[in-house]
Design a protein around this motif. Structure first.
Motif, PDB file in Angstrom:
ATOM      1  N   UNK A 676      -4.485   7.410   2.552  1.00  0.00           N
ATOM      2  CA  UNK A 676      -5.323   6.900   1.462  1.00  0.00           C
ATOM      3  C   UNK A 676      -6.522   7.818   1.263  1.00  0.00           C
ATOM      4  N   UNK A 677      -7.010   7.865   0.044  1.00  0.00           N
ATOM      5  CA  UNK A 677      -8.199   8.667  -0.237  1.00  0.00           C
ATOM      6  C   UNK A 677      -9.410   8.140   0.515  1.00  0.00           C
ATOM      7  N   UNK A 678     -10.473   8.936   0.504  1.00  0.00           N
ATOM      8  CA  UNK A 678     -11.658   8.577   1.279  1.00  0.00           C
ATOM      9  C   UNK A 678     -12.217   7.219   0.861  1.00  0.00           C
ATOM     10  N   UNK A 679     -12.164   6.911  -0.428  1.00  0.00           N
ATOM     11  CA  UNK A 679     -12.723   5.647  -0.910  1.00  0.00           C
ATOM     12  C   UNK A 679     -11.927   4.445  -0.426  1.00  0.00           C
ATOM     13  N   UNK A 680     -10.630   4.642  -0.165  1.00  0.00           N
ATOM     14  CA  UNK A 680      -9.770   3.525   0.231  1.00  0.00           C
ATOM     15  C   UNK A 680      -9.446   3.493   1.718  1.00  0.00           C
ATOM     16  N   UNK A 681      -9.895   4.508   2.451  1.00  0.00           N
ATOM     17  CA  UNK A 681      -9.577   4.548   3.881  1.00  0.00           C
ATOM     18  C   UNK A 681     -10.157   3.330   4.586  1.00  0.00           C
ATOM     19  N   UNK A 682      -9.337   2.745   5.461  1.00  0.00           N
ATOM     20  CA  UNK A 682      -9.792   1.563   6.189  1.00  0.00           C
ATOM     21  C   UNK A 682      -9.567   0.265   5.441  1.00  0.00           C
ATOM     22  N   UNK A 683      -8.902   0.323   4.289  1.00  0.00           N
ATOM     23  CA  UNK A 683      -8.609  -0.910   3.547  1.00  0.00           C
ATOM     24  C   UNK A 683      -7.714  -1.799   4.405  1.00  0.00           C
ATOM     25  N   UNK A 685      -4.921  -4.038   5.857  1.00  0.00           N
ATOM     26  CA  UNK A 685      -3.540  -4.309   5.477  1.00  0.00           C
ATOM     27  C   UNK A 685      -2.809  -3.163   4.821  1.00  0.00           C
ATOM     28  N   UNK A 686      -3.459  -2.001   4.668  1.00  0.00           N
ATOM     29  CA  UNK A 686      -2.824  -0.863   4.013  1.00  0.00           C
ATOM     30  C   UNK A 686      -2.630   0.297   5.001  1.00  0.00           C
ATOM     31  N   UNK A 687      -1.394   0.782   5.120  1.00  0.00           N
ATOM     32  CA  UNK A 687      -1.093   1.877   6.050  1.00  0.00           C
ATOM     33  C   UNK A 687      -1.132   3.226   5.355  1.00  0.00           C
ATOM     34  N   UNK A 688      -1.085   3.247   4.025  1.00  0.00           N
ATOM     35  CA  UNK A 688      -1.057   4.494   3.278  1.00  0.00           C
ATOM     36  C   UNK A 688      -0.486   4.243   1.900  1.00  0.00           C
ATOM     37  N   UNK A 689      -0.109   5.319   1.232  1.00  0.00           N
ATOM     38  CA  UNK A 689       0.439   5.206  -0.116  1.00  0.00           C
ATOM     39  C   UNK A 689       1.624   6.145  -0.258  1.00  0.00           C
ATOM     40  N   UNK A 690       2.400   5.925  -1.323  1.00  0.00           N
ATOM     41  CA  UNK A 690       3.533   6.795  -1.600  1.00  0.00           C
ATOM     42  C   UNK A 690       3.795   6.788  -3.096  1.00  0.00           C
ATOM     43  N   UNK A 691       4.714   7.672  -3.520  1.00  0.00           N
ATOM     44  CA  UNK A 691       5.123   7.718  -4.929  1.00  0.00           C
ATOM     45  C   UNK A 691       6.551   7.197  -5.004  1.00  0.00           C
ATOM     46  N   UNK A 692       6.775   6.232  -5.850  1.00  0.00           N
ATOM     47  CA  UNK A 692       8.086   5.601  -5.954  1.00  0.00           C
ATOM     48  C   UNK A 692       9.029   6.428  -6.819  1.00  0.00           C
ATOM     49  N   UNK A 693      10.294   6.007  -6.851  1.00  0.00           N
ATOM     50  CA  UNK A 693      11.305   6.722  -7.626  1.00  0.00           C
ATOM     51  C   UNK A 693      11.016   6.758  -9.107  1.00  0.00           C
ATOM     52  N   UNK A 694      10.269   5.761  -9.618  1.00  0.00           N
ATOM     53  CA  UNK A 694       9.952   5.768 -11.049  1.00  0.00           C
ATOM     54  C   UNK A 694       8.609   6.425 -11.329  1.00  0.00           C
ATOM     55  N   UNK A 695       8.055   7.108 -10.321  1.00  0.00           N
ATOM     56  CA  UNK A 695       6.836   7.877 -10.533  1.00  0.00           C
ATOM     57  C   UNK A 695       5.549   7.096 -10.347  1.00  0.00           C
ATOM     58  N   UNK A 696       5.640   5.839  -9.953  1.00  0.00           N
ATOM     59  CA  UNK A 696       4.431   5.031  -9.778  1.00  0.00           C
ATOM     60  C   UNK A 696       3.908   5.186  -8.350  1.00  0.00           C
ATOM     61  N   UNK A 697       2.651   4.826  -8.178  1.00  0.00           N
ATOM     62  CA  UNK A 697       2.047   4.847  -6.843  1.00  0.00           C
ATOM     63  C   UNK A 697       2.235   3.471  -6.218  1.00  0.00           C
TER      64      UNK A 697
END
Length: 711
Positions: A676-683, A685-697
């Motif tokens: 996660x970006x610096x602003x979202x780090x430590x949120x 319940x969130x382990x990170x982010x990814x890009x899905x097959x349809x191009x969404x985050x």
């Protein structure tokens, strides 16, 4: 200390010596259980000897001296002049700790901290034969071992060794003692700035000394020869008989030992450390040759000198041409592997995107191309994953020493059994699992295994057993730490939970056995009455649970009072690419790690129950707490009318299972975890982010953290 040496040589030393030191820890503990194992004694001797040799080349004197003293101890042991006992092993293991410490200092480019003088003195005492010293055989006097020589010979000393061979292998009035013009050639070559002697020059010198192709082979019946040369000749002739023109490392070491004494090395111009001439070699009796000597004219040295020049250029060449050595391994910086893995991750995302586009296309060629890309990407991903894999033995190898030292300090008898050391997993996981496993193994020895007398009274063997095992299960690794100790008492755990203020008495009484066992992972929880160096402070097990959770893993406990306990850890093979279940909450995509998903079903939300103020569902006589995670994660979900039907995903967190209500199930998808970006780090319940097959985050849900924060 000479860190100005070729960096490539230093790196070679760090890799090879590092592997040897890892093995030594396990071998030494194994030796204590099998003190008469000759192969093991020889392997440990060679281990210390090899590390000493590399350290000597790099002029790491403190490391050389420590290894040399340890090497002497094992030389005595392997020659059966002393027996292995616990006191000796304590000293040797302490020595290995200092060697490892110095090795780390070499790796970090720091000055070496020598081993304490008292430790070296203890080693030297163990390097003496037990009881009366045996009578010494007649042998050449040995120049004192100098710390300055680093345990290995320099180029100049090697030249002196060859001079010594010449002087010792001919009578004083023999023409062979005269200065040979061929011998001057390598020295002249070295003067041009290259101190190394080439293979051709080495072969030529051996031919000069012992006859072409002989290497101290035949000894004339009428000419006395020193015992050292005769013995070396026997080794060399055996090697030649086997069809090998080269001498082995063992034969070369034997030759050096016979010339200068075991562990010694030649000193300048035949003098000792003080500069005084070394004692004259003891006169050896003439030795009859084992086979019919080659008929030669020993006085006619001139023709032999004439032949030496062509021998230098022609003799070794066929050996190198007929037995080329092919490199089968390449050393690669781990950062490059990480970069390749990241690129493969991006390729996986592109593959997912193309698959989604291909599914909506009716073009047959498009379908075929996407299908081919999928196969190639999957194979490439597997191949790159394999390059990052390491056997878990990298972690397991340290536990024999951990268990041995801990059992000795606690006065317990413990046998460690290991299975599945060759199981491979991602190198990052190997490093991350090291500390949690140390905590768990120490916990089994300290809390699990009883004292020998207690075990005996209970009808058990005095020696307890701790079993450490690893196996692959699909795309996960299962690790188990099992002991045949006292097991856990749920009632004691309940009482401690109330005393520590973790639960009220009525809540503690309702805890299941598994929930009681999991109390040991609570922060500050300990069943030890007394605080010791090993345990009792209530730290360690909570750290283990947190670390395993960070690795997207699960940990569970099975225990039976009086029989023992078993702790099971399940972690993914890799942290880079994760199989997930994609879900929708409103119009936002989320990814649930597949390792947490137990089952999925469609639910009529009007058929839920309320237990202790919490919404629950009953499935196959099991009660699951129900959580509407949309209310936690999607703000606009609040206040909206609840649907009558929904999908429920049952997720597991250790031994607990709960239900998540979700709006839509998208399907299974492999995702690349992005921080996660610096602003979202430590949120929460969130382990990170990814890009899905349809191009969404899509955000990747950290199930334990989510429940801990919101529920």
């Amino acid at each position: 200390m000479a860190f100005d040496a070729d960096d490539e040589i230093l790196q070679d030393f760090l890799v090879e010596a590092g592997e040897i030191l890892e093995k030594l820890s396990e071998q030494l503990v194994d030796l204590e259980r099998n003190p008469d194992d000759s192969d093991l004694l020889n392997a440990i001797f060679r281990g210390f000897h090899t590390v000493k040799g590399g350290a000597g080349f790099l002029q790491l004197e403190a490391l050389v001296n420590c290894c040399h003293s340890a090497e002497n101890v094992f030389d005595i042991l392997r020659n059966h002049k002393r027996k292995v006992d616990s006191e000796l092993m304590d000293v040797v293991l302490e020595t290995l700790d200092h060697v490892n410490s110095m090795f780390d200092q070499v790796r970090n480019g720091e000055e070496l901290t020598p081993a304490p003088d008292q430790l070296i003195a203890s080693l030297d005492a163990f390097a003496e034969p037990a009881g009366a010293a045996p009578a010494q055989e007649e042998a050449p006097a040995v120049a004192p071992h100098s710390a300055e020589d680093g345990g290995d010979i320099t180029d100049e000393e090697f030249e002196q060794l060859l001079d010594a061979l010449q002087d010792g292998s001919a009578a004083p009035d023999s023409p062979a003692t005269a200065v040979d013009p061929v011998k001057a050639e390598p020295a002249a070559g070295g003067g041009s700035g290259d101190d190394d002697i080439t293979d051709d020059e080495f072969e030529a010198l051996l031919d000069q000394l012992h006859g072409k192709g002989q290497f101290a082979g035949a000894v004339a019946a009428d000419e006395p020869a020193p015992a050292a040369d005769t013995s070396a000749a026997a080794s060399a002739s055996e090697s030649a008989a086997a069809g090998d023109d080269l001498i082995t490392d063992d034969e070369f070491e034997k030759l050096l030992d016979e010339l200068h004494g075991k562990g010694g090395a030649p000193t300048a111009a035949g003098t000792g450390e003080t500069g005084k001439p070394a004692a004259e070699p003891a006169k050896a009796k003439p030795v009859a040759p084992k086979s019919e000597p080659k008929k030669t004219e020993p006085k006619k040295a001139e023709p032999k000198k004439a032949e030496a020049k062509p021998a230098a250029s022609t003799a070794p060449a066929p050996a190198r041409d007929t037995s080329p050595v092919a490199e089968t391994t390449v050393r690669v910086d781990t950062k490059r592997l990480d970069d390749i893995m990241n690129m493969v991750g991006e390729l996986v995302l592109v593959r997912n995107r193309l698959q989604r586009l291909g599914a909506s296309s009716e073009d047959e060629h498009m379908h075929k191309a996407v299908s081919n890309l999928d196969v190639v990407t999957t194979d490439l991903q597997a191949a790159v994953m394999q390059t990052r894999m390491q056997p878990i033995k990298k972690v397991f190898g340290r536990f024999p020493r951990v268990v041995r030292d801990l059992a000795r300090s606690l006065k317990k008898e413990v046998n460690l059994v290991m299975h599945g050391e060759d199981t491979d997993l991602d190198k990052n996981l190997v490093e991350a699992l090291s500390d949690p496993l140390v905590h768990l193994v120490r916990n089994s020895v300290d809390h699990g295994i009883e004292a020998p007398d207690v075990r005996e009274k209970a009808g058990k063997p005095r020696q307890g057993t701790v079993t450490l095992s690893a196996e692959q299960e699909g795309d996960h690794i299962l690790l188990a730490i099992e002991d045949d100790g006292a097991g856990m008492d749920p009632e004691v755990l309940r009482r401690k939970a109330v005393e520590k203020g973790i639960y009220e008495q009525d809540v503690a009484d309702r805890l299941t056995e598994n929930e009681c066992f999991n109390l040991i992972f609570a922060a500050g929880f300990s069943t030890k009455e007394l605080i010791s160096d090993v345990s009792g402070r209530g730290v360690g097990m909570d750290v283990v649970k947190t670390k395993i959770g960070q690795l997207n893993g699960q940990i569970s406990i099975v225990s039976e009072l009086g029989k023992g306990s078993r702790i099971i850890i399940k972690v993914p093979l890799t942290l880079a690419i994760m199989p997930t279940l994609m879900i929708m909450l409103g119009d936002q995509s989320f990814a649930l790690p597949l390792v947490n998903v137990v089952e999925i079903f469609h639910l009529d939300l009007t058929k839920t129950n309320i237990v202790d103020g919490r919404e629950c569902i009953v499935v196959r006589d099991k009660v699951f707490p129900l959580f509407h995670i949309k209310r936690w994660l999607v703000g606009k979900g609040k206040g909206q009318e609840e649907p009558a039907n929904a999908h429920v995903v049952i997720v597991a967190m250790g031994t607990k299972q709960v239900g998540f209500v979700v709006d839509q199930l998208v399907g299974q998808e492999e995702v690349v975890i992005k921080p996660l970006g610096r602003a979202l780090q430590g949120t929460p319940g969130m382990a990170g982010a990814t890009i899905t097959g349809d191009g969404r985050i899509a955000l990747i849900i950290d199930v334990p953290s989510l429940l801990q924060h919101y529920s």
